[in-house]
Design an enzyme around this catalytic site. Structure first.
Site, short mmCIF file in Angstrom:
data_model
loop_
_atom_site.label_atom_id
_atom_site.label_comp_id
_atom_site.label_asym_id
_atom_site.label_seq_id
_atom_site.Cartn_x
_atom_site.Cartn_y
_atom_site.Cartn_z
NE ARG A 53 34.51 85.72 52.72
CZ ARG A 53 35.74 85.63 53.24
NH1 ARG A 53 36.48 84.55 53.06
NH2 ARG A 53 36.23 86.62 53.96
CE1 TYR A 105 18.75 82.53 32.13
CE2 TYR A 105 20.83 82.45 33.30
CZ TYR A 105 19.62 83.06 33.04
OH TYR A 105 19.29 84.21 33.72
CG ASP A 177 22.63 74.15 33.96
OD1 ASP A 177 21.79 73.66 34.73
OD2 ASP A 177 22.66 75.36 33.65
CE LYS A 202 15.65 79.55 37.27
NZ LYS A 202 17.05 79.82 37.42
O1 P1T Z 1 19.37 82.53 37.99
P1 P1T Z 1 20.49 81.71 38.56
O2 P1T Z 1 20.14 81.01 39.83
O3 P1T Z 1 21.79 82.46 38.63
O4 P1T Z 1 20.73 80.48 37.53
C1 P1T Z 1 21.17 80.65 36.23
C2 P1T Z 1 20.67 79.50 35.37
C3 P1T Z 1 21.55 78.48 35.07
N1 P1T Z 1 21.17 77.42 34.32
C4 P1T Z 1 19.91 77.32 33.83
C5 P1T Z 1 19.55 76.13 32.99
C6 P1T Z 1 18.99 78.32 34.10
O5 P1T Z 1 17.75 78.18 33.60
C7 P1T Z 1 19.37 79.45 34.88
C8 P1T Z 1 18.44 80.57 35.16
N2 P1T Z 1 17.35 80.61 34.28
C9 P1T Z 1 16.32 81.51 34.31
C10 P1T Z 1 16.24 82.53 35.18
C11 P1T Z 1 15.29 81.29 33.28
O6 P1T Z 1 14.18 81.84 33.37
O7 P1T Z 1 15.58 80.53 32.35
#
Ligand code: P1T
Length: 388
Positions: A53, A105, A177, A202
């Site tokens: 961890r 988001y 972000d 992503k």
């Molecule tokens: O899904 P995760 O890895 O926890 O990330 C969250 C997140 C944070 N910031 C942005 C700009 C994002 O687009 C996302 C996750 N978004 C999607 C799953 C989506 O389809 O928009």
């Protein structure tokens, strides 16, 4: 750690930074250290690794790679993008105030509004494309500004340099972000932000085969807090996922060029299409912040939103269901093209009235433009729009 010159270009950093051939075997790819614990030679004597961890070498390679790409001194990886955001919010205390964009988001909004508000944090959601409105929301308790730029899914931009200057006069930290742009196109730390967050799920990973998040900063005090929280709260990613993301970042530069080139052509088709009432893409000269997009980023990326027909759910549904090559799915940033209906999928947690007030129509669709042959993507989009 790595031999990459500090002045190396971003494509070179993407391939090499944070990594070196395995000292034991010379393996060129960073090994997946799939272990939970490490043998100790004698009481108090070990190789610097005690428990996974706290320390994992595959994770450390990814953290070094992402920090180099964003131009930051420290990187911290987490089990998802939201876990990364959550760790940053854990640096705050009850009573602290955060200014956040009103279009972010949906999961970020949900984390702030439905989880942290209960724990005594305060949030004000404003239109962050208006730097004066961001400043007007500051209170004596404001500690953090959360910028998503471009926003998901309305593709609005915040001027990172302007907002950071206003925030720093008041001792407020700015987090960006950078999921949509990636460091290939936009590096917020160079524009004055204190911290960058990524859903590495992503574009950084780029192959839709893992979930992960990251925070990058050069602020030593913040880095100390985040290192503590990464271990103390424990939302760390597994080594296999770190390996997959490391493999992904090696091709970040070539992928981003193709996402961007394809998206520009699709956005142009959408803009002149008689059955499309609005297109949201910062690369279009008609985007209200096109000049800012050119100033603070070196490309426009692969995300496009648009409103088919009259903007109704029925119109959006018709087009959504007609796609053949684009896959109907949440998420974005993989090599394959996806189409999403944000109102019912990624942003279902946002109240309808707030959505509509922002111009986020019931039928709005979002494209994550992949790296396929653009002629095939254009043909699929065109046929999907046939009878709205
Ligand atoms: O899904 P995760 O890895 O926890 O990330 C969250 C997140 C944070 N910031 C942005 C700009 C994002 O687009 C996302 C996750 N978004 C999607 C799953 C989506 O389809 O928009």
């Amino acid at each position: 750690m790595s031999q990459v010159p500090a002045k190396a270009g971003i494509s070179t950093k993407a391939v090499h930074a944070g990594q070196e051939p395995d000292p034991k075997t010379g393996a060129v790819m960073t090994p997946i250290y799939q272990t939970s614990t490490y043998a100790q030679e004698s009481l108090g004597h070990h190789k610097g690794y005690e428990y996974a961890r706290t320390h994992n070498a595959t994770r450390a390679a990814l953290e070094g790679n992402l920090a180099a790409l964003e131009g930051g001194a420290h990187g911290f990886c987490f089990g998802s993008g939201l876990a990364a955001t959550n760790a940053l919010i854990q640096t705050l205390s009850a009573g602290d105030h955060v200014v956040c964009g009103n279009n972010t988001y949906g999961g970020t909004y949900r984390l702030f509004e439905k989880v942290w508000k209960r724990h005594g944090l305060q949030f004000t959601f404003v239109d962050c494309s208006d730097a004066a409105a961001v400043e007007a929301a500051f209170t004596s308790a404001t500690k953090l500004i959360w910028l998503e730029t471009p926003t998901n899914p309305l593709m609005q931009l915040a001027d990172i340099r302007d907002v950071s200057a206003r925030a720093h006069q008041r001792g407020i930290k700015v987090a960006v972000d950078n999921t949509f742009m990636t460091p290939y196109f936009q590096r917020p730390l160079e524009l004055g932000a204190d911290l960058v967050m990524h859903s590495v799920t992503k574009y950084l990973n780029g192959h839709s085969d893992m979930i992960g998040g990251a925070l990058i900063t050069s602020d030593e005090a913040l880095a100390t807090q985040l290192r503590f929280l990464q271990n103390a709260a424990g939302a760390v990613p597994g080594p296999m996922d770190c390996f997959l993301c490391l493999r992904g970042t090696k091709t970040l530069a070539v992928r981003m060029k193709q996402h961007d080139a394809n998206a520009r052509e699709l956005a142009a088709l959408l803009e002149k299409h008689p059955r499309v009432s609005k297109v949201f893409y910062p690369g279009l000269a008609s985007h209200p912040q096109h000049e800012l997009a050119k100033r603070q980023a070196s490309g426009f990326g692969g995300m496009i939103s648009f409103i088919p027909g009259d903007g109704s759910l029925a119109a959006g549904e018709k087009v959504f269901n007609r796609f053949q090559l684009f896959t109907r799915a949440e998420s974005l940033g993989g090599v394959e093209s996806l189409v999403c209906h944000p109102a019912s999928m990624t942003h279902a947690s946002v109240p309808r009235e707030s959505r509509l007030a922002m111009g986020f129509a019931d039928g709005l669709l979002r494209l994550s433009v992949g790296i396929e042959d653009v002629a095939d993507l254009l043909a699929d989009l065109d046929q999907a729009l046939q009878d709205v």
